[in-house]
Design an enzyme around this catalytic site. Sequence first.
Site, short mmCIF file in Angstrom:
data_model
loop_
_atom_site.label_atom_id
_atom_site.label_comp_id
_atom_site.label_asym_id
_atom_site.label_seq_id
_atom_site.Cartn_x
_atom_site.Cartn_y
_atom_site.Cartn_z
N ALA A 4 -30.20 14.20 4.91
CA ALA A 4 -29.84 13.75 6.26
C ALA A 4 -30.57 12.45 6.57
O ALA A 4 -31.67 12.20 6.07
CB ALA A 4 -30.20 14.82 7.29
N ASP B 117 -26.46 24.98 12.40
CA ASP B 117 -27.17 25.36 13.62
C ASP B 117 -28.66 25.52 13.35
O ASP B 117 -29.50 25.13 14.16
CB ASP B 117 -26.61 26.66 14.18
CG ASP B 117 -25.14 26.56 14.56
OD1 ASP B 117 -24.69 25.45 14.91
OD2 ASP B 117 -24.43 27.58 14.49
#
Length: 366
Positions: free
Chosen positions: A238, A273
Amino acid sequence: MDAVGSVDPVDVVALGESMVTFLPSRPGRLADVPSFERGIGGAESNVVCALAAAGHSTRWVGRVGADGFGDHLVEAIGAYGVDVGRVRRDPERPTGIYFRTAGDRAGDAHEVAYYRAGSAASAMAVGNMDLDAIRAGRILHLSGITAALSDDCLGLLRELTAPRAGRPLISFDVNHRPGLWRDPGGPRVLLELARAADLVFVGDDEARQAWGLRGARAIREALPEPETVVVKQGEGGATVFDRGAEDCEDASGTATFVRAPKVEVVAAVGAGDAFAAGFLSATLRGLPVRDRLRHGHLMAAAVLTAPGDHLPLPARRPDAAPARRPSWRDRADRLAALDDAGWGTLRLGPGWTEAAAPDEEGARGR
């Protein structure tokens, strides 16, 4: 509605629809699965359940039906230590439910059958929700799923993301779900809401599908307003663009990439999540940007290496006092503090949250 200031503040509030999910007893088509096991699902409540399991104070606000499924959701989410006292019960509309096949959602054979049209959550609106309770957190976590449920839900998100004095930090997970939108304007709405947030989570795959954007830099350029933009790049890692970083050199913010550790996947669900929860947890603790990404990866790994969609329930003390900080969070701190070489060779498998792993040797403590 309660008077302003009468609501107990918490670290994170999440608003959104939670549903009862029915998980298959074995792999295969929905038509062939003989039985299902009941669980809970909902992007926003998943995040606060994970944060509560990590020792943070959280609240989930939503609407459920005045039915048994609504009872189950409130009890199951509350069991994590999440404040569910501001969840509204709707006597006219049912709690949403869905069925899904086993395995990775990205697979071609994956099936999901939603029964959420006309659900209690789709009736959330500015006029029937406790806005004071929703705003009484250091962070307010929202997602694009809520915006797709109804015009009233979209109006509520626009109210909550509008500029105002004392607004909590708005965390927004784009969560592009094409099948939920009733018209082709969904991507435009998601872009509008993301640009109004302070912290945005978006997958590079969904940015490509929704907005035709390719690459982390192009996504940041399309979202110039948020202080922080986190671009999730699947198993690769990421990238975060953060204007608050000490070494920020331009208006886009410092770009930091952190590779994800190798993970022995048990169940490929719930990782997105959990990643958001890990990043938010580290943000609340004021950790450096690199460590925020690492904690996102580690909390995602905690879910990926377990059979369910959630972190294990936190242990409760017999005297009903709040649960102590879980030991696996200390372990995650040590792993997040590894040097680059140690992080680059990290491998995580089932049970890593329960016992010290060899990879921790030499890790710097916090």
